[in-house]
Design a protein around this motif. Structure first.
Motif, PDB file in Angstrom:
ATOM      1  N   GLU A   5       0.820  -1.206   0.000  1.00 34.04           N
ATOM      2  CA  GLU A   5       0.000   0.000   0.000  1.00 34.04           C
ATOM      3  C   GLU A   5       0.854   1.256   0.000  1.00 34.04           C
ATOM      4  N   CYS A   6       1.944   1.257   0.746  1.00 33.25           N
ATOM      5  CA  CYS A   6       2.798   2.445   0.800  1.00 33.25           C
ATOM      6  C   CYS A   6       3.542   2.661  -0.513  1.00 33.25           C
ATOM      7  N   PHE A   7       3.910   1.575  -1.186  1.00 33.44           N
ATOM      8  CA  PHE A   7       4.491   1.742  -2.526  1.00 33.44           C
ATOM      9  C   PHE A   7       3.468   2.391  -3.459  1.00 33.44           C
ATOM     10  N   LYS A   8       2.207   1.967  -3.369  1.00 33.86           N
ATOM     11  CA  LYS A   8       1.159   2.565  -4.204  1.00 33.86           C
ATOM     12  C   LYS A   8       1.006   4.049  -3.884  1.00 33.86           C
ATOM     13  N   ILE A   9       1.095   4.394  -2.595  1.00 34.37           N
ATOM     14  CA  ILE A   9       0.995   5.798  -2.203  1.00 34.37           C
ATOM     15  C   ILE A   9       2.102   6.615  -2.863  1.00 34.37           C
TER      16      ILE A   9
END
Length: 417
Positions: free
Chosen positions: A362-366
């Motif tokens: 999720e943080c990579f997507k952010i």
């Protein structure tokens, strides 16, 4: 100065020492009071520790992040400044110089530091994992020798598990250690080792017995040991502020006293270390994502298209809201998993795996979405959002790939109890 406690201190005393050793601070905008404020849910002592880490990230890491990446600089002096604040052995006991904080405290610290430089913080987190394995399982002689040096980062540590032919299937490793007189003689190679060539001690998982996990032991190999050598420095997409290369052992002689734990315990030590390592790397992802959101928000308020700033477009408002929700959900999972480790929860392995899986993806997507909000500017190395994206991508691969995280979670759910 390094924090080498002779007696157990309260968190408040630790905070006082941390603040005393910090240079005059600049306040860092972390959207204080907003829904994504990383201080939500923390106690007063944790907030103070977090603020020290945020200040260090702002004053020392952030101004150098892009240069360290571009020139592939291993920032020794900055790492030692971090250690002087107690960040070199965060969750090691204070008996031999560790800071003596919890896994939850460590997660808060690594998230805060990663807002300044995710790559450098990731190395600090690996170093901490190695220090904990030594502090938890090694003899008092090894602990007294290494923990003070690791806590101050006078010495650096590297974790050596992965091999060219043994990645996710770590129990199939073939690096061997055979007894010869008072020594072990190691032969084999380890791959993708962060800090290789710069570190002073290597925590090596090697085979002293039969095939499988029960034949693996953990041995400390010191820099300068005969037969220890390093391959060429790898050219990586991200994580460029610390080197990675092959670590080779060619009849490498190591004293038998450098055995950590007992023979056959190495795989267990490695996996227990990785439970914390997964929380650490997920925490680094949180910090990078928080910084990416801050930059995206700032860009939206000044960049104009069609006569209006970007923050007036509902689609981008919704995108920002989704990014914020992904961040907070990730943070809650990571802190819950860290608490499970602190409490020795029987479900800690699965909870750490869930947190690492969810938060890193999720943080990579952010970070990727923040880069998209910047448009063409986001693709330029003049702007830091592309670096957050590059540095967080590898978090889905290391400390156990996210495919293995799915396997561990599924195995836990399907186990009959």
């Amino acid at each position: 100065m390094a924090l080498r406690f002779r007696q157990r201190r309260t968190a408040a005393q630790i905070c006082h020492i941390l603040h005393r050793n910090l240079a005059p601070r600049q306040k860092r905008c972390i959207l204080t009071g907003s829904s994504i404020d990383p201080a939500h849910g923390l106690g007063d002592d944790q907030r103070q520790i977090q603020q020290v880490a945020l200040d260090f990230a702002q004053n020392e890491l952030a101004p150098n992040m892009q240069q360290w990446d571009a020139e592939e600089i291993f920032p020794v002096e900055s790492l030692r400044k971090a250690a002087s604040l107690g960040f070199g052995a965060v969750y090691c006991s204070d008996q031999f110089g560790g800071t003596g904080l919890s896994r939850l405290d460590a997660s808060v610290i690594f998230e805060a530091l990663a807002t300044g430089c995710c790559s450098t913080t990731a190395y600090i987190s690996i170093h901490n994992m190695c220090a904990w394995m030594i502090d938890k399982f090694a003899s008092d002689d090894l602990r007294s020798k290494w923990i003070p040096k690791l806590a101050s980062m006078e010495a650096f540590a590297s974790y050596c598990l992965t091999e060219p032919g043994a990645g996710s299937d770590a129990a199939s490793l073939i690096t061997s250690a055979k007894k010869d007189g008072q020594d072990y003689v190691l032969n084999g190679a380890k791959a993708f080792i962060s800090g290789a060539g710069k570190s002073d001690v290597y925590v090596v998982m090697c085979r002293t017995g039969d095939q499988g996990a029960k034949g693996v032991s953990c041995i400390l190999v010191e820099k300068g040991s005969p037969g220890l050598s390093f391959g060429k420095k790898e050219k990586k997409v991200g994580w460029n502020s610390h080197p990675a290369s092959i670590v080779s052992f060619d009849d490498c002689r190591v004293p038998q006293r450098n055995l950590v734990g007992v023979e056959g315990q190495g795989f267990s030590i490695a996996m227990r270390g990785l439970n914390g390592g997964r929380i650490n790397v997920a925490s680094c992802s949180l910090g990078a994502a928080l910084a990416a959101i801050q930059h995206a928000r700032g860009h939206m308020k000044v960049r104009k298209q069609f006569g209006k700033t970007l923050d007036s477009f509902q689609y981008l408002q919704f995108r920002l809201a989704e990014m914020a929700t992904q961040l907070v959900a990730s943070r809650l999972m990571v802190r819950n998993a860290a608490t499970s480790l602190d409490n020795k929860d029987p479900n800690a392995v699965a909870l750490c795996s869930m947190a690492k899986l969810f938060a890193t993806e999720e943080c990579f997507k952010i970070c990727n979405d923040a880069m998209q909000i910047f448009g063409g500017y986001g693709y330029l190395k003049d702007y830091p959002v592309q670096q957050y994206m590059r540095d967080t991508r590898v978090h889905c691969i290391l400390e156990g790939t996210n495919e293995i995280m799915r396997l561990l979670v599924a195995r836990d759910i399907l186990t009959e109890r």
